[in-house]
Design a protein around this motif. Structure first.
Motif, PDB file in Angstrom:
ATOM      1  N   ALA A  93      12.336 -11.433  -0.302  1.00 55.59           N
ATOM      2  CA  ALA A  93      13.247 -10.280  -0.330  1.00 55.59           C
ATOM      3  C   ALA A  93      12.868  -9.302  -1.441  1.00 55.59           C
ATOM      4  CB  ALA A  93      14.690 -10.762  -0.503  1.00 55.59           C
ATOM      5  N   ASP A  94      12.652  -9.827  -2.660  1.00 50.28           N
ATOM      6  CA  ASP A  94      12.345  -8.944  -3.798  1.00 50.28           C
ATOM      7  C   ASP A  94      10.961  -8.317  -3.667  1.00 50.28           C
ATOM      8  OD1 ASP A  94      14.769  -9.266  -5.002  1.00 50.28           O
ATOM      9  OD2 ASP A  94      14.125 -10.786  -6.423  1.00 50.28           O
ATOM     10  N   LEU A  95       9.988  -9.084  -3.235  1.00 56.31           N
ATOM     11  CA  LEU A  95       8.631  -8.557  -3.139  1.00 56.31           C
ATOM     12  C   LEU A  95       8.488  -7.558  -1.988  1.00 56.31           C
ATOM     13  CD1 LEU A  95       6.665 -11.816  -3.945  1.00 56.31           C
ATOM     14  CD2 LEU A  95       6.828  -9.776  -5.384  1.00 56.31           C
ATOM     15  N   GLU A  96       9.210  -7.796  -0.899  1.00 52.27           N
ATOM     16  CA  GLU A  96       9.190  -6.816   0.198  1.00 52.27           C
ATOM     17  C   GLU A  96       9.818  -5.495  -0.248  1.00 52.27           C
ATOM     18  OE1 GLU A  96      10.940  -8.759   3.595  1.00 52.27           O
ATOM     19  OE2 GLU A  96       8.966  -9.353   4.368  1.00 52.27           O
ATOM     20  N   LYS A  97      10.889  -5.588  -1.055  1.00 53.58           N
ATOM     21  CA  LYS A  97      11.496  -4.364  -1.605  1.00 53.58           C
ATOM     22  C   LYS A  97      10.508  -3.652  -2.514  1.00 53.58           C
ATOM     23  CE  LYS A  97      16.326  -5.960  -1.664  1.00 53.58           C
ATOM     24  NZ  LYS A  97      17.416  -6.399  -2.566  1.00 53.58           N
ATOM     25  N   TYR A  98       9.794  -4.438  -3.336  1.00 54.26           N
ATOM     26  CA  TYR A  98       8.849  -3.829  -4.274  1.00 54.26           C
ATOM     27  C   TYR A  98       7.729  -3.102  -3.537  1.00 54.26           C
ATOM     28  CZ  TYR A  98       5.303  -3.041  -7.757  1.00 54.26           C
ATOM     29  OH  TYR A  98       4.366  -2.431  -8.544  1.00 54.26           O
ATOM     30  N   VAL A  99       7.072  -3.781  -2.607  1.00 56.37           N
ATOM     31  CA  VAL A  99       5.909  -3.166  -1.948  1.00 56.37           C
ATOM     32  C   VAL A  99       6.329  -2.002  -1.056  1.00 56.37           C
ATOM     33  CG1 VAL A  99       4.541  -5.282  -2.062  1.00 56.37           C
ATOM     34  CG2 VAL A  99       5.893  -4.805  -0.010  1.00 56.37           C
ATOM     35  N   ALA A 100       7.608  -1.960  -0.657  1.00 50.45           N
ATOM     36  CA  ALA A 100       8.094  -0.850   0.174  1.00 50.45           C
ATOM     37  C   ALA A 100       8.576   0.335  -0.659  1.00 50.45           C
ATOM     38  CB  ALA A 100       9.232  -1.336   1.074  1.00 50.45           C
ATOM     39  N   THR A 101       8.643   0.160  -1.982  1.00 50.56           N
ATOM     40  CA  THR A 101       9.116   1.237  -2.853  1.00 50.56           C
ATOM     41  C   THR A 101       8.070   2.352  -2.926  1.00 50.56           C
ATOM     42  OG1 THR A 101      10.356  -0.333  -4.206  1.00 50.56           O
ATOM     43  CG2 THR A 101       9.918   1.836  -5.174  1.00 50.56           C
ATOM     44  N   PRO A 102       8.444   3.596  -2.619  1.00 49.12           N
ATOM     45  CA  PRO A 102       7.479   4.702  -2.697  1.00 49.12           C
ATOM     46  C   PRO A 102       6.881   4.812  -4.104  1.00 49.12           C
ATOM     47  CG  PRO A 102       9.488   5.405  -1.595  1.00 49.12           C
ATOM     48  CD  PRO A 102       9.773   4.043  -2.162  1.00 49.12           C
ATOM     49  N   ASN A 103       5.574   4.961  -4.153  1.00 51.13           N
ATOM     50  CA  ASN A 103       4.826   5.153  -5.406  1.00 51.13           C
ATOM     51  C   ASN A 103       4.808   3.924  -6.316  1.00 51.13           C
ATOM     52  OD1 ASN A 103       4.243   7.868  -4.740  1.00 51.13           O
ATOM     53  ND2 ASN A 103       6.257   8.493  -5.503  1.00 51.13           N
ATOM     54  N   ALA A 104       5.331   2.790  -5.836  1.00 44.36           N
ATOM     55  CA  ALA A 104       5.220   1.559  -6.639  1.00 44.36           C
ATOM     56  C   ALA A 104       3.746   1.187  -6.724  1.00 44.36           C
ATOM     57  CB  ALA A 104       6.018   0.427  -6.011  1.00 44.36           C
ATOM     58  N   ARG A 105       3.305   0.838  -7.921  1.00 45.71           N
ATOM     59  CA  ARG A 105       1.898   0.520  -8.104  1.00 45.71           C
ATOM     60  C   ARG A 105       1.533  -0.729  -7.299  1.00 45.71           C
ATOM     61  NH1 ARG A 105      -1.061  -0.379 -13.968  1.00 45.71           N
ATOM     62  NH2 ARG A 105      -3.183  -0.705 -13.174  1.00 45.71           N
ATOM     63  N   PRO A 106       0.500  -0.659  -6.464  1.00 44.16           N
ATOM     64  CA  PRO A 106       0.138  -1.830  -5.661  1.00 44.16           C
ATOM     65  C   PRO A 106      -0.557  -2.898  -6.504  1.00 44.16           C
ATOM     66  CG  PRO A 106      -1.412  -0.034  -5.253  1.00 44.16           C
ATOM     67  CD  PRO A 106      -0.359   0.500  -6.183  1.00 44.16           C
ATOM     68  N   PHE A 107      -0.002  -4.081  -6.525  1.00 43.36           N
ATOM     69  CA  PHE A 107      -0.594  -5.202  -7.237  1.00 43.36           C
ATOM     70  C   PHE A 107      -1.044  -6.254  -6.220  1.00 43.36           C
ATOM     71  CE2 PHE A 107       2.172  -3.548 -10.630  1.00 43.36           C
ATOM     72  CZ  PHE A 107       1.278  -3.527 -11.693  1.00 43.36           C
ATOM     73  N   ALA A 108      -2.288  -6.712  -6.355  1.00 45.62           N
ATOM     74  CA  ALA A 108      -2.775  -7.764  -5.462  1.00 45.62           C
ATOM     75  C   ALA A 108      -1.883  -8.997  -5.562  1.00 45.62           C
ATOM     76  CB  ALA A 108      -4.223  -8.121  -5.819  1.00 45.62           C
ATOM     77  N   ARG A 109      -1.415  -9.264  -6.789  1.00 46.08           N
ATOM     78  CA  ARG A 109      -0.594 -10.460  -7.010  1.00 46.08           C
ATOM     79  C   ARG A 109       0.703 -10.393  -6.206  1.00 46.08           C
ATOM     80  NH1 ARG A 109      -2.081 -14.812  -7.496  1.00 46.08           N
ATOM     81  NH2 ARG A 109      -0.837 -16.394  -8.454  1.00 46.08           N
TER      82      ARG A 109
END
Length: 562
Positions: A324-340
């Motif tokens: 839930a939290d990671l899907e929110k993070y990666v869907a956030t506009p302009n959130a820095r993409p982290f491979a981790r």
């Protein structure tokens, strides 16, 4: 009239002096990583002196350090409107272009910033060099090239030299980096960071004791300089991973020094996020969990809080929350993409993709949607940083051991996207194994030719890189025995023959341990040559019977070849 002119000039000089002092204070706060203090000073300058664009430029640089790219862009665009020093903001916009991978747009902005430079000007070159070094997609060689232009004008400029030190550090040229930092400190002995970076180079070289001594010397001379305690914290943590006997003590000192760093910078959200980075690296998961929960309750949640919350949820086994939290993070506009982030998301989905079967001897039930989503997230991680895929090797092996061959093959294929992986042969082996065992007991019409061809290639990769790995030849032969085209039959024979040579070369003990497989190889070679070279086929049957005189297949072949 003359008195009026005198007072006007005096007031102008006084205002200019105050502006310079405020800018110097802001720069000092930035260097000390007191970013909230720096922003407060710079915003005050912009309010009282809007005609000068330097403050806006520095404010934008602070936002970039805090990964607030949108705020940085607004500051730079506003700064462009200023009559004096506005051109510096083109450099900030250029760094944003570099972060996005748009080098052409960045160069256009850098050209705008340098268009009106006089021969003795170097400041633009220094900031452009810093942009290349500090970008999310750094180009250290380009930074060195630009900074050397500034050095050619003024060989003793401290800002140029310390920036060169940073660029050489990024370029892994430790000798030049050390010389640049030393020369920067010689040029201006108030530059504490130049002295500190000499200790950092020792830390990077894993000379932890020497680094600790150098950094403690800086801290003793400059006890209120926060960054040196962060470097000490990282030095002690690095040391703790190498010196197992003193690991607990060094890790404790690492955390103490990081807390000292926090106390000397600020306890703003951005500094808390920096500490969360450190807590994650040091595996202080309880402290990290507490920090993320407190920040979540505050309402104004930075996307990176969701990132760390997802990390910690995975580590604590709360996979639903991690997703839930990671899907929110990666869907956030302009959130820095982290491979981790994508790796943890994929690993969490893997954990929930399998349900134990009612019969313990049966394979788990697969949630295909979750499993496929996990593979896609692993691929996204690979696009950012292929080195993260190293963790998939054990996952692929564990799936193979559960006889989940389709899933194991999918994971191993992603792992092999990292062509420089130290586990490359290992991943090829389990890819080949998985695809072979997914087909070997099926009817011919149900076998996947595509999968078997992939398996053949995987075993070929192992055999080429490690010719004495006997099972690579054996399984390549077995894979080709399932294929029907003549070339496959020819490859089967070559691989079986290579297998027997490798095992024989290793000596009688190895032959005895692999007797059944050797008999298998000799029998299949006898079958292959039976129609074209009966003498050679008979030789292989003789070798098989020498190992196992009662082998039924070998005896049948012997009779058929009479």
């Amino acid at each position: 009239m003359n008195k009026f002119k005198f007072f006007s000039v005096a007031l102008l000089a006084l205002g200019s002096s105050a502006f310079a002092q405020d800018i110097a204070s802001a720069k000092k706060a930035i260097d000390a990583e007191q970013y909230e203090k720096a922003k407060s000073i710079l915003k005050s300058i912009i309010k009282t002196t809007p005609e000068n664009g330097r403050a806006a430029f520095l404010l934008g640089k602070v936002y970039l350090k805090q990964n607030a790219q949108d705020s940085a862009k607004i500051a730079f665009l506003n700064g462009l409107e200023a009559k004096e020093g506005g051109v510096f903001n083109y450099i900030g916009l250029g760094q944003i272009d570099l972060d996005k991978g748009n080098e052409q747009a960045a160069q256009f902005n850098f050209d705008q910033a340098t268009a009106g430079m006089r021969k003795k000007d170097i400041e633009q070159f220094v900031y452009i060099g810093q942009a290349y070094t500090n970008s999310d997609k750094p180009n250290y060689k380009k930074a060195i090239e630009v900074l050397n232009k500034a050095k050619a004008v003024n060989i003793n400029d401290a800002a140029t030299l310390i920036s060169l030190g940073d660029a050489y550090t990024g370029d892994k040229n430790q000798n030049e980096a050390y010389a640049s930092y030393r020369n920067a400190f010689d040029a201006d002995n108030t530059l504490v960071r130049a002295k500190m970076q000499q200790g950092v180079l020792l830390k990077n070289a894993k000379a932890f004791n020497e680094a600790k001594n150098a950094l403690e010397e800086v801290a003793k001379a400059n006890p209120s300089y926060g960054p040196v305690y962060r470097e000490l914290a990282e030095t002690y943590f690095g040391w703790s991973t190498f010196d197992k006997a003193n690991s607990a003590e060094y890790k404790k000192k690492a955390l103490e020094n990081y807390e000292k760093y926090m106390s000397l910078t600020d306890y703003s959200l951005s500094s808390k996020l920096r500490r969360m980075d450190f807590l994650y690296v040091t595996k202080e998961f309880d402290a990290l969990e507490k920090e993320t929960e407190e920040l979540k309750k505050s309402g104004n949640v930075d996307p990176k809080v969701l990132l760390f919350s997802g990390y910690i949820a995975y580590e604590k086994g709360n996979y639903q929350m991690a997703i839930a939290d990671l899907e929110k993070y990666v869907a956030t506009p302009n959130a820095r993409p982290f491979a981790r982030a994508f790796m943890y998301l994929g690993l969490s989905q893997q954990k929930l993709a399998f349900t134990p079967a009612a019969n313990p001897n049966d394979k788990p039930v697969v949630d295909r949607a979750k499993f496929d989503a996990s593979i896609e997230n692993f691929k996204k991680a690979a696009e950012i940083d292929k080195t993260q895929l190293i963790e998939l090797s054990d996952l692929g092996k564990s799936l193979f051991e559960k006889k989940m061959y389709v899933e194991a093959a999918a994971v191993c294929e992603v792992a092999l996207l990292n062509t420089e992986s130290k586990n490359k042969l290992y991943d090829n082996f389990f890819l080949g194994y998985s695809l072979y065992f997914n087909n070997y007991d099926k009817d011919a019409k149900d076998m996947s030719v595509e999968e078997l061809q992939k398996a053949d290639k995987a075993f070929e990769n192992v055999a080429t890189a490690s010719p004495t790995t006997q099972d690579a030849h054996l399984y390549r032969a077995r894979v080709n025995s399932l294929l029907t085209d003549p070339l496959a039959a020819e490859q089967m024979a070559k691989s079986y023959e290579e297998y027997t040579k490798v095992v024989t070369t290793k000596g009688p003990e190895t032959v005895e341990k692999n007797k059944a497989k050797m008999v298998e190889a000799y029998n299949n070679l006898a079958k292959y040559f039976g129609k074209t070279d009966k003498v050679k086929a008979s030789e292989f049957v003789t070798k098989a019977l020498a190992l196992d005189p009662a082998d039924a297949d070998a005896l049948t072949l012997k009779n058929a070849l009479k």
